[in-house]
Each structure stands twice: as C-alpha cells, then as structure tokens.
Design a protein around this motif. Structure first.
Motif, PDB file in Angstrom:
ATOM      1  N   GLY A   1      18.701   6.039   4.108  1.00  0.00           N
ATOM      2  CA  GLY A   1      18.197   7.051   5.031  1.00  0.00           C
ATOM      3  C   GLY A   1      17.507   8.224   4.360  1.00  0.00           C
ATOM      4  O   GLY A   1      16.863   9.025   5.022  1.00  0.00           O
ATOM      5  N   ARG A   2      17.643   8.336   3.035  1.00  0.00           N
ATOM      6  CA  ARG A   2      16.998   9.440   2.308  1.00  0.00           C
ATOM      7  C   ARG A   2      15.479   9.301   2.406  1.00  0.00           C
ATOM      8  O   ARG A   2      14.934   8.215   2.352  1.00  0.00           O
ATOM      9  CB  ARG A   2      17.437   9.415   0.840  1.00  0.00           C
ATOM     10  N   ARG A   3      14.825  10.449   2.578  1.00  0.00           N
ATOM     11  CA  ARG A   3      13.358  10.473   2.629  1.00  0.00           C
ATOM     12  C   ARG A   3      12.828  11.047   1.327  1.00  0.00           C
ATOM     13  O   ARG A   3      13.379  12.004   0.792  1.00  0.00           O
ATOM     14  CB  ARG A   3      12.883  11.294   3.817  1.00  0.00           C
ATOM     15  N   THR A   4      11.757  10.452   0.826  1.00  0.00           N
ATOM     16  CA  THR A   4      11.179  10.868  -0.438  1.00  0.00           C
ATOM     17  C   THR A   4       9.670  10.670  -0.398  1.00  0.00           C
ATOM     18  O   THR A   4       9.127  10.221   0.616  1.00  0.00           O
ATOM     19  CB  THR A   4      11.836  10.096  -1.610  1.00  0.00           C
ATOM     20  N   THR A   5       8.999  10.996  -1.492  1.00  0.00           N
ATOM     21  CA  THR A   5       7.544  10.927  -1.577  1.00  0.00           C
ATOM     22  C   THR A   5       7.136  10.146  -2.821  1.00  0.00           C
ATOM     23  O   THR A   5       7.778  10.246  -3.862  1.00  0.00           O
ATOM     24  CB  THR A   5       6.962  12.358  -1.657  1.00  0.00           C
ATOM     25  N   VAL A   6       6.038   9.406  -2.714  1.00  0.00           N
ATOM     26  CA  VAL A   6       5.518   8.655  -3.852  1.00  0.00           C
ATOM     27  C   VAL A   6       4.860   9.610  -4.835  1.00  0.00           C
ATOM     28  O   VAL A   6       4.020  10.423  -4.452  1.00  0.00           O
ATOM     29  CB  VAL A   6       4.505   7.591  -3.397  1.00  0.00           C
ATOM     30  N   ILE A   7       5.266   9.515  -6.109  1.00  0.00           N
ATOM     31  CA  ILE A   7       4.614  10.272  -7.179  1.00  0.00           C
ATOM     32  C   ILE A   7       3.381   9.506  -7.635  1.00  0.00           C
ATOM     33  O   ILE A   7       2.285  10.052  -7.733  1.00  0.00           O
ATOM     34  CB  ILE A   7       5.572  10.481  -8.374  1.00  0.00           C
ATOM     35  N   ALA A   8       3.564   8.232  -7.939  1.00  0.00           N
ATOM     36  CA  ALA A   8       2.472   7.369  -8.392  1.00  0.00           C
ATOM     37  C   ALA A   8       2.862   5.926  -8.141  1.00  0.00           C
ATOM     38  O   ALA A   8       4.047   5.589  -8.063  1.00  0.00           O
ATOM     39  CB  ALA A   8       2.188   7.596  -9.868  1.00  0.00           C
ATOM     40  N   ALA A   9       1.867   5.059  -8.015  1.00  0.00           N
ATOM     41  CA  ALA A   9       2.083   3.622  -7.882  1.00  0.00           C
ATOM     42  C   ALA A   9       1.262   2.937  -8.968  1.00  0.00           C
ATOM     43  O   ALA A   9       0.066   3.183  -9.095  1.00  0.00           O
ATOM     44  CB  ALA A   9       1.668   3.142  -6.500  1.00  0.00           C
TER      45      ALA A   9
ATOM     46  N   VAL B   1       0.862  -1.183   0.000  1.00  0.00           N
ATOM     47  CA  VAL B   1       0.000   0.000   0.000  1.00  0.00           C
ATOM     48  C   VAL B   1       0.899   1.234   0.000  1.00  0.00           C
ATOM     49  O   VAL B   1       1.579   1.513   0.991  1.00  0.00           O
ATOM     50  CB  VAL B   1      -0.935   0.002   1.236  1.00  0.00           C
ATOM     51  N   ALA B   2       0.928   1.944  -1.143  1.00  0.00           N
ATOM     52  CA  ALA B   2       1.782   3.128  -1.280  1.00  0.00           C
ATOM     53  C   ALA B   2       1.149   4.104  -2.274  1.00  0.00           C
ATOM     54  O   ALA B   2       1.668   4.320  -3.361  1.00  0.00           O
ATOM     55  CB  ALA B   2       3.171   2.727  -1.736  1.00  0.00           C
ATOM     56  N   PRO B   3       0.003   4.707  -1.907  1.00  0.00           N
ATOM     57  CA  PRO B   3      -0.626   5.660  -2.826  1.00  0.00           C
ATOM     58  C   PRO B   3       0.214   6.932  -2.995  1.00  0.00           C
ATOM     59  O   PRO B   3       1.131   7.180  -2.207  1.00  0.00           O
ATOM     60  CB  PRO B   3      -1.963   5.965  -2.156  1.00  0.00           C
ATOM     61  N   ALA B   4      -0.105   7.706  -4.013  1.00  0.00           N
ATOM     62  CA  ALA B   4       0.574   8.985  -4.244  1.00  0.00           C
ATOM     63  C   ALA B   4       0.570   9.801  -2.958  1.00  0.00           C
ATOM     64  O   ALA B   4      -0.384   9.760  -2.187  1.00  0.00           O
ATOM     65  CB  ALA B   4      -0.113   9.751  -5.360  1.00  0.00           C
ATOM     66  N   LYS B   5       1.636  10.505  -2.706  1.00  0.00           N
ATOM     67  CA  LYS B   5       1.878  11.363  -1.546  1.00  0.00           C
ATOM     68  C   LYS B   5       2.342  10.609  -0.302  1.00  0.00           C
ATOM     69  O   LYS B   5       2.601  11.212   0.729  1.00  0.00           O
ATOM     70  CB  LYS B   5       0.674  12.238  -1.200  1.00  0.00           C
ATOM     71  N   SER B   6       2.455   9.275  -0.373  1.00  0.00           N
ATOM     72  CA  SER B   6       2.970   8.515   0.766  1.00  0.00           C
ATOM     73  C   SER B   6       4.425   8.902   1.011  1.00  0.00           C
ATOM     74  O   SER B   6       5.148   9.277   0.086  1.00  0.00           O
ATOM     75  CB  SER B   6       2.894   7.011   0.489  1.00  0.00           C
ATOM     76  N   ARG B   7       4.864   8.781   2.261  1.00  0.00           N
ATOM     77  CA  ARG B   7       6.249   9.069   2.609  1.00  0.00           C
ATOM     78  C   ARG B   7       7.051   7.772   2.601  1.00  0.00           C
ATOM     79  O   ARG B   7       6.566   6.740   3.059  1.00  0.00           O
ATOM     80  CB  ARG B   7       6.334   9.726   3.985  1.00  0.00           C
ATOM     81  N   VAL B   8       8.289   7.867   2.088  1.00  0.00           N
ATOM     82  CA  VAL B   8       9.143   6.690   1.977  1.00  0.00           C
ATOM     83  C   VAL B   8      10.528   7.032   2.520  1.00  0.00           C
ATOM     84  O   VAL B   8      11.063   8.095   2.232  1.00  0.00           O
ATOM     85  CB  VAL B   8       9.258   6.232   0.500  1.00  0.00           C
ATOM     86  N   ARG B   9      11.086   6.100   3.293  1.00  0.00           N
ATOM     87  CA  ARG B   9      12.480   6.228   3.732  1.00  0.00           C
ATOM     88  C   ARG B   9      13.257   5.097   3.074  1.00  0.00           C
ATOM     89  O   ARG B   9      12.944   3.915   3.262  1.00  0.00           O
ATOM     90  CB  ARG B   9      12.600   6.130   5.241  1.00  0.00           C
ATOM     91  N   LEU B  10      14.266   5.459   2.291  1.00  0.00           N
ATOM     92  CA  LEU B  10      15.068   4.495   1.550  1.00  0.00           C
ATOM     93  C   LEU B  10      16.151   3.894   2.446  1.00  0.00           C
ATOM     94  O   LEU B  10      16.446   4.441   3.514  1.00  0.00           O
ATOM     95  CB  LEU B  10      15.692   5.181   0.333  1.00  0.00           C
ATOM     96  N   PRO B  11      16.756   2.769   2.036  1.00  0.00           N
ATOM     97  CA  PRO B  11      17.778   2.124   2.879  1.00  0.00           C
ATOM     98  C   PRO B  11      18.937   3.031   3.259  1.00  0.00           C
ATOM     99  O   PRO B  11      19.515   2.878   4.337  1.00  0.00           O
ATOM    100  CB  PRO B  11      18.267   0.960   2.004  1.00  0.00           C
TER     101      PRO B  11
ATOM    102  N   GLU C   1       4.842  -0.973  -9.122  1.00  0.00           N
ATOM    103  CA  GLU C   1       5.919  -0.060  -9.476  1.00  0.00           C
ATOM    104  C   GLU C   1       5.649   1.263  -8.789  1.00  0.00           C
ATOM    105  O   GLU C   1       4.689   1.963  -9.121  1.00  0.00           O
ATOM    106  CB  GLU C   1       5.985   0.130 -10.992  1.00  0.00           C
ATOM    107  N   VAL C   2       6.479   1.622  -7.816  1.00  0.00           N
ATOM    108  CA  VAL C   2       6.304   2.836  -7.032  1.00  0.00           C
ATOM    109  C   VAL C   2       7.310   3.863  -7.505  1.00  0.00           C
ATOM    110  O   VAL C   2       8.520   3.688  -7.329  1.00  0.00           O
ATOM    111  CB  VAL C   2       6.476   2.557  -5.526  1.00  0.00           C
ATOM    112  N   GLN C   3       6.814   4.930  -8.130  1.00  0.00           N
ATOM    113  CA  GLN C   3       7.684   5.986  -8.659  1.00  0.00           C
ATOM    114  C   GLN C   3       7.893   7.030  -7.565  1.00  0.00           C
ATOM    115  O   GLN C   3       6.921   7.548  -7.005  1.00  0.00           O
ATOM    116  CB  GLN C   3       7.046   6.587  -9.907  1.00  0.00           C
ATOM    117  N   LEU C   4       9.161   7.323  -7.261  1.00  0.00           N
ATOM    118  CA  LEU C   4       9.505   8.190  -6.136  1.00  0.00           C
ATOM    119  C   LEU C   4      10.124   9.498  -6.612  1.00  0.00           C
ATOM    120  O   LEU C   4      10.836   9.529  -7.605  1.00  0.00           O
ATOM    121  CB  LEU C   4      10.500   7.475  -5.219  1.00  0.00           C
ATOM    122  N   GLN C   5       9.885  10.576  -5.857  1.00  0.00           N
ATOM    123  CA  GLN C   5      10.487  11.875  -6.182  1.00  0.00           C
ATOM    124  C   GLN C   5      11.972  11.811  -5.945  1.00  0.00           C
ATOM    125  O   GLN C   5      12.474  11.076  -5.155  1.00  0.00           O
ATOM    126  CB  GLN C   5       9.902  12.986  -5.320  1.00  0.00           C
TER     127      GLN C   5
END
Length: 92
Positions: A65-73, A53-63, A88-92
């Motif tokens: 440590g960088r933090r990013t946002t979901v553009i689209a899934a 579950v990762a809709p657009a605008k979700s917050r993501v922390r990558l391995p 396929e989760v596209q990240l900013q």
C-alpha cells in the motif's frame, strides 16, 4: 500499480492510467543517480518486464500500500543472450 508520468500541463503533473505490473520487488536502500545526475537514495528496486512503461516521476503503489515515485528506469537487455531481460525501476 504504476501510473506513468506523461509530463506537465497548466494544472500540474499529468499521469497515465494505473497499470498493474508484476515483477520482483527488492526492498533495499541504496544510492542511485537520477536522470539529472544527482545522487539520490532509493528505498526499493522493481525488476519488471522490458515492456513496462515507468519513466522518472511516475507514481507507484507497492503491494503493502505504500506510495512512492520512480527515480529512474534502466533497461537491462541481454540482446538475445540467455540472460533475464528486465526493466530496473529505482524507487524513492
């Protein structure tokens, strides 16, 4: 880690609890379309299990440590064919 976007409240954006998601992370810049149809630059793509579950605008922390946002899934579902199904989760 993914914090799914749930919507907006009177105090701002609301997110669900952080969930660890295992998948393939491709750190490659490319041009994608947002749900609103705008062309946006994506810095990374996460290929995760379909049940993620990762809709657009979700917050993501990558391995790293960088933090990013979901553009689209985008669901990549082979409909029973012998191909790898994934989200396929596209990240900013």
């Amino acid at each position: 880690m993914v914090e799914p976007y749930l919507g907006v409240s009177s105090v701002g954006d609301v997110f669900g609890p952080a969930v660890e998601v295992r998948g393939l992370l491709e750190q490659k810049t490319r041009l994608v379309r947002s749900p609103a149809g705008e062309e946006v630059t994506s810095s990374s793509t996460l290929r995760a299990p379909l049940e993620t579950v990762a809709p657009a605008k979700s917050r993501v922390r990558l391995p790293d440590g960088r933090r990013t946002t979901v553009i689209a899934a985008v669901r990549q579902d082979g409909g029973g064919l012998p191909v790898p199904d994934h989200l396929e989760v596209q990240l900013q």
